[in-house]
Write an enzyme that holds these catalytic residues in place. Structure first.
Site, PDB file in Angstrom:
ATOM      1  N   ARG A  26       0.845  -1.202   0.000  1.00  0.00           N
ATOM      2  CA  ARG A  26       0.000   0.000   0.000  1.00  0.00           C
ATOM      3  C   ARG A  26       0.871   1.240   0.000  1.00  0.00           C
ATOM      4  O   ARG A  26       1.833   1.326   0.751  1.00  0.00           O
ATOM      5  CB  ARG A  26      -0.858   0.053   1.271  1.00  0.00           C
ATOM      6  CG  ARG A  26      -1.921  -0.960   1.344  1.00  0.00           C
ATOM      7  CD  ARG A  26      -3.021  -0.614   2.313  1.00  0.00           C
ATOM      8  NE  ARG A  26      -2.599   0.035   3.553  1.00  0.00           N
ATOM      9  CZ  ARG A  26      -3.453   0.499   4.454  1.00  0.00           C
ATOM     10  NH1 ARG A  26      -4.740   0.414   4.232  1.00  0.00           N
ATOM     11  NH2 ARG A  26      -3.045   1.047   5.569  1.00  0.00           N
TER      12      ARG A  26
ATOM     13  N   THR B 148      -1.552   7.492  -0.485  1.00  0.00           N
ATOM     14  CA  THR B 148      -2.848   7.309  -1.167  1.00  0.00           C
ATOM     15  C   THR B 148      -3.607   6.088  -0.652  1.00  0.00           C
ATOM     16  O   THR B 148      -4.806   5.952  -0.890  1.00  0.00           O
ATOM     17  CB  THR B 148      -2.643   7.111  -2.682  1.00  0.00           C
ATOM     18  OG1 THR B 148      -1.914   5.873  -2.873  1.00  0.00           O
ATOM     19  CG2 THR B 148      -1.855   8.264  -3.291  1.00  0.00           C
TER      20      THR B 148
ATOM     21  N   ASP C  67       0.476  -2.356  12.201  1.00  0.00           N
ATOM     22  CA  ASP C  67       0.939  -2.844  10.895  1.00  0.00           C
ATOM     23  C   ASP C  67       1.349  -4.308  11.025  1.00  0.00           C
ATOM     24  O   ASP C  67       2.361  -4.632  11.651  1.00  0.00           O
ATOM     25  CB  ASP C  67       2.122  -1.988  10.425  1.00  0.00           C
ATOM     26  CG  ASP C  67       2.502  -2.319   8.989  1.00  0.00           C
ATOM     27  OD1 ASP C  67       2.783  -3.509   8.711  1.00  0.00           O
ATOM     28  OD2 ASP C  67       2.527  -1.407   8.160  1.00  0.00           O
TER      29      ASP C  67
ATOM     30  N   ASP D  50       4.910  -5.323   9.729  1.00  0.00           N
ATOM     31  CA  ASP D  50       5.986  -4.855  10.612  1.00  0.00           C
ATOM     32  C   ASP D  50       6.046  -5.685  11.893  1.00  0.00           C
ATOM     33  O   ASP D  50       7.130  -5.983  12.407  1.00  0.00           O
ATOM     34  CB  ASP D  50       5.781  -3.381  10.964  1.00  0.00           C
ATOM     35  CG  ASP D  50       6.195  -2.450   9.835  1.00  0.00           C
ATOM     36  OD1 ASP D  50       6.931  -2.905   8.938  1.00  0.00           O
ATOM     37  OD2 ASP D  50       5.784  -1.280   9.845  1.00  0.00           O
TER      38      ASP D  50
HETATM   39  C1  PRP Z   1      -1.133  -4.538   4.651  1.00  0.00           C
HETATM   40  C2  PRP Z   1      -1.882  -5.821   4.856  1.00  0.00           C
HETATM   41  C3  PRP Z   1      -2.720  -5.904   3.613  1.00  0.00           C
HETATM   42  C4  PRP Z   1      -3.032  -4.466   3.333  1.00  0.00           C
HETATM   43  C5  PRP Z   1      -4.433  -4.185   3.800  1.00  0.00           C
HETATM   44  O1  PRP Z   1      -0.046  -4.728   3.834  1.00  0.00           O
HETATM   45  O2  PRP Z   1      -1.049  -6.923   5.071  1.00  0.00           O
HETATM   46  O3  PRP Z   1      -2.036  -6.487   2.521  1.00  0.00           O
HETATM   47  O4  PRP Z   1      -2.109  -3.686   4.071  1.00  0.00           O
HETATM   48  O5  PRP Z   1      -4.812  -2.910   3.475  1.00  0.00           O
HETATM   49  P1  PRP Z   1      -5.945  -2.590   2.398  1.00  0.00           P
HETATM   50  O6  PRP Z   1      -7.084  -3.500   2.693  1.00  0.00           O
HETATM   51  O7  PRP Z   1      -6.275  -1.142   2.659  1.00  0.00           O
HETATM   52  O8  PRP Z   1      -5.374  -2.791   1.027  1.00  0.00           O
HETATM   53  P2  PRP Z   1       1.004  -3.561   3.524  1.00  0.00           P
HETATM   54  O9  PRP Z   1       0.613  -2.845   2.271  1.00  0.00           O
HETATM   55  O10 PRP Z   1       1.187  -2.727   4.751  1.00  0.00           O
HETATM   56  O11 PRP Z   1       2.319  -4.360   3.151  1.00  0.00           O
HETATM   57  P3  PRP Z   1       3.199  -5.361   4.028  1.00  0.00           P
HETATM   58  O12 PRP Z   1       2.427  -6.633   4.160  1.00  0.00           O
HETATM   59  O13 PRP Z   1       4.420  -5.500   3.172  1.00  0.00           O
HETATM   60  O14 PRP Z   1       3.495  -4.725   5.354  1.00  0.00           O
HETATM   61  N1  URA Z   2      -2.459  -2.904   7.073  1.00  0.00           N
HETATM   62  C1  URA Z   2      -2.081  -3.278   8.308  1.00  0.00           C
HETATM   63  O1  URA Z   2      -1.071  -3.976   8.482  1.00  0.00           O
HETATM   64  N2  URA Z   2      -2.816  -2.858   9.345  1.00  0.00           N
HETATM   65  C2  URA Z   2      -3.909  -2.108   9.190  1.00  0.00           C
HETATM   66  O2  URA Z   2      -4.563  -1.757  10.187  1.00  0.00           O
HETATM   67  C3  URA Z   2      -4.286  -1.709   7.903  1.00  0.00           C
HETATM   68  C4  URA Z   2      -3.536  -2.147   6.840  1.00  0.00           C
END
Ligand code: PRP
Ligand code: URA
Length: 215
Positions: free
Chosen positions: A110, A114, A206, A209
């Site tokens: 993400r 945005t 997150d 993380d």
């Molecule tokens: C997080 C999570 C989902 C997404 C959810 O990933 O693991 O994939 O956000 O958000 P959304 O429903 O608004 O799309 P992130 O993009 O933070 O990446 P990561 O898994 O690499 O931390």
């Molecule tokens: N992605 C995450 O990891 N946590 C949230 O709360 C939303 C998106």
């Protein structure tokens, strides 16, 4: 105003053990090692519900006492498809239940500003069209990442899809269900809402993380 969606297409896996473990995950003082273990355990619990409709066939066996007819899973090929990174944390729990499953990967990130997802990697089994694809990702927030993952899989021929998350926001459930007429979503909890940064409230922060210790 309350967000509406078709609740019959959502299964909430709210077993007491699941709720107990989820609360530990939500706690900001829970460390990386325990958090990662809990993601795996909850994926396994959730897997019971995700696989509940798997077809069975008769199988004759001989017990030490007599012959009998038992049941075995029949004719269902599975692909577990984590959305990177955080979805990786759920793969081993699902594989514990379905050891013969293949694993595909969709890299999705993400944009911090945005909140739009960007696909950076895609690799799934060549026969994805013959498999039940179980998309796994701990968090369903706006739903953007899941919707893009579903589109990407369908564009490569996937037909039978399920989505397994650990925490869903109502906004994400509504968005995914409105976008796709068939998908069923499994979640351990439906939280209150999203905040101004599109994080789930109360959520757990997150997920990527916290699984990988990159806070
Ligand atoms: C997080 C999570 C989902 C997404 C959810 O990933 O693991 O994939 O956000 O958000 P959304 O429903 O608004 O799309 P992130 O993009 O933070 O990446 P990561 O898994 O690499 O931390
Ligand atoms: N992605 C995450 O990891 N946590 C949230 O709360 C939303 C998106």
């Amino acid at each position: 105003m309350a967000i509406s969606y078709d609740a019959s297409r959502v299964t909430v896996v709210d077993h007491p053990l699941v709720q107990h473990k989820l609360t530990i995950m939500r706690d900001k003082n829970t460390g990386t090692k325990q958090f990662r273990e809990l993601v795996r355990e909850l994926a396994l619990f959730e897997g019971y519900e995700v696989t509940r409709d798997f077809p069975l066939a008769d199988r004759e066996v001989e017990t030490p006492i007599c012959r009998t007819v038992g049941k075995e899973i029949s004719g269902r090929k599975v692909a577990i498809v984590p959305i990177l990174r955080a979805g990786l944390g759920m793969v081993d729990g699902m594989l514990d239940l379905i050891p013969s499953a293949r694993v595909g990967h969709i890299g999705m990130e993400r944009d911090e500003t945005t909140h739009e997802p960007r696909e950076y990697y895609f690799k799934v089994p060549h026969d994805i069209n013959e498999r039940t694809s179980i998309i796994v990702d701990p968090m369903l927030a706006t739903g953007g990442s899941a919707i893009d993952a579903i589109h990407a899989l369908k564009a490569r021929g996937a037909r039978d899809l399920k989505l397994a998350v650990l925490i869903a926001a109502p906004e994400g459930l509504a968005a995914v269900l409105a976008d796709d007429p068939d998908i069923h979503i499994y979640t351990c909890a439906i939280d209150e809402c999203l905040n101004e940064n599109a994080y789930i409230v109360p959520g757990l922060g997150d997920a990527g993380d916290r699984i990988f210790g990159t806070l």
